[in-house]
Design a protein around this motif. Structure first.
Motif, mmCIF file in Angstrom:
data_model
loop_
_atom_site.group_PDB
_atom_site.id
_atom_site.type_symbol
_atom_site.label_atom_id
_atom_site.label_comp_id
_atom_site.label_asym_id
_atom_site.label_seq_id
_atom_site.Cartn_x
_atom_site.Cartn_y
_atom_site.Cartn_z
ATOM 1 N N UNK A 293 -1.740 -25.917 20.016
ATOM 2 C CA UNK A 293 -1.848 -24.472 19.874
ATOM 3 C C UNK A 293 -1.761 -24.112 18.392
ATOM 4 N N UNK A 294 -2.658 -23.264 17.948
ATOM 5 C CA UNK A 294 -2.655 -22.801 16.560
ATOM 6 C C UNK A 294 -2.018 -21.416 16.527
ATOM 7 N N UNK A 295 -0.941 -21.301 15.754
ATOM 8 C CA UNK A 295 -0.252 -20.031 15.588
ATOM 9 C C UNK A 295 -0.301 -19.624 14.124
ATOM 10 N N UNK A 296 -0.174 -18.326 13.900
ATOM 11 C CA UNK A 296 -0.049 -17.801 12.548
ATOM 12 C C UNK A 296 1.272 -17.058 12.479
ATOM 13 N N UNK A 297 1.971 -17.169 11.364
ATOM 14 C CA UNK A 297 3.237 -16.472 11.203
ATOM 15 C C UNK A 297 3.225 -15.747 9.868
ATOM 16 N N UNK A 298 3.607 -14.466 9.904
ATOM 17 C CA UNK A 298 3.585 -13.661 8.689
ATOM 18 C C UNK A 298 4.474 -12.438 8.862
ATOM 19 N N UNK A 299 4.956 -11.948 7.752
ATOM 20 C CA UNK A 299 5.589 -10.629 7.722
ATOM 21 C C UNK A 299 4.623 -9.711 6.984
ATOM 22 N N UNK A 300 4.474 -8.495 7.484
ATOM 23 C CA UNK A 300 3.660 -7.522 6.750
ATOM 24 C C UNK A 300 4.202 -6.117 6.973
ATOM 25 N N UNK A 301 3.803 -5.219 6.061
ATOM 26 C CA UNK A 301 4.245 -3.839 6.169
ATOM 27 C C UNK A 301 3.283 -3.056 7.054
ATOM 28 N N UNK A 302 3.451 -1.746 7.102
ATOM 29 C CA UNK A 302 2.623 -0.901 7.967
ATOM 30 C C UNK A 302 1.142 -0.934 7.581
ATOM 31 N N UNK A 303 0.838 -1.319 6.344
ATOM 32 C CA UNK A 303 -0.550 -1.409 5.880
ATOM 33 C C UNK A 303 -1.041 -2.854 5.792
ATOM 34 N N UNK A 304 -0.299 -3.792 6.391
ATOM 35 C CA UNK A 304 -0.612 -5.208 6.420
ATOM 36 C C UNK A 304 -0.447 -5.896 5.062
ATOM 37 N N UNK A 305 0.285 -5.269 4.123
ATOM 38 C CA UNK A 305 0.584 -5.910 2.840
ATOM 39 C C UNK A 305 1.491 -7.105 3.103
ATOM 40 N N UNK A 306 1.126 -8.257 2.495
ATOM 41 C CA UNK A 306 1.972 -9.457 2.613
ATOM 42 C C UNK A 306 2.459 -9.953 1.252
ATOM 43 N N UNK A 307 1.830 -9.490 0.160
ATOM 44 C CA UNK A 307 2.237 -10.005 -1.133
ATOM 45 C C UNK A 307 1.830 -9.129 -2.283
ATOM 46 N N UNK A 308 2.511 -9.368 -3.403
ATOM 47 C CA UNK A 308 2.188 -8.700 -4.664
ATOM 48 C C UNK A 308 2.514 -9.669 -5.788
#
Length: 160
Positions: free
Chosen positions: A1-16
């Protein structure tokens, strides 16, 4: 099974600027708990933003640089090769960055999303995922406190 894991904000921002624009220690513990003992696939920049390979995981790094190598990491030169390695041992995780998420989304079976109920400035985004292709199978509210200063929740989506 291929899963993706991420945290994001309400606008899907994950990084800066190559880093996360927030600090949520409980989400980092969640990430460690979910991915420990599994294979993880990431881009070279994501790998290099960490302090070496993540322990108790098979670290697979996707890069176009033919000469790149790092002890404790397996280099792959295309997404197909990386996905094959991910899927060999049960559940494998795509952990970023933005371009890798974008390329891998159509191949993913499950999404582990930490949704942070804030808006941050950023330059890297998680790709859009359509609610008609994904079924929410789990929702757990995270604990807001002094160390975790935002409202957030852990969501799990399975492909329909």
């Amino acid at each position: 099974m291929i899963s993706m894991i991420s945290a994001h904000d309400l606008n899907r921002v994950i990084g800066k600027d190559g880093d996360m624009p927030w600090h949520l220690p409980d989400d980092l513990k969640y990430f460690q708990k979910i991915t420990s003992g599994h294979s993880i696939l990431m881009g070279r920049k994501t790998f290099e933003s960490m302090n070496g390979p993540l322990k108790n995981r098979k670290n697979i790094v996707l890069t176009r640089d033919e000469n790149w190598q790092h002890e404790g990491a397996v280099k792959v030169s295309d997404l197909e090769e990386g996905m094959k390695l991910l899927g060999e041992a049960g559940e494998g995780f795509v952990i970023g960055g933005g371009e890798i998420y974008k390329m891998a989304l159509e191949k993913a079976d499950r999404l582990y999303i930490t949704l942070i109920h804030e808006e941050f400035e950023g330059d890297t985004y998680f790709p859009e995922y359509s609610k008609d292709q994904w079924k929410l199978t789990s929702r757990v509210k995270g604990e807001k406190n002094e160390k975790n200063p935002y409202d957030y929740e852990y969501l799990v989506y399975d492909r329909i």
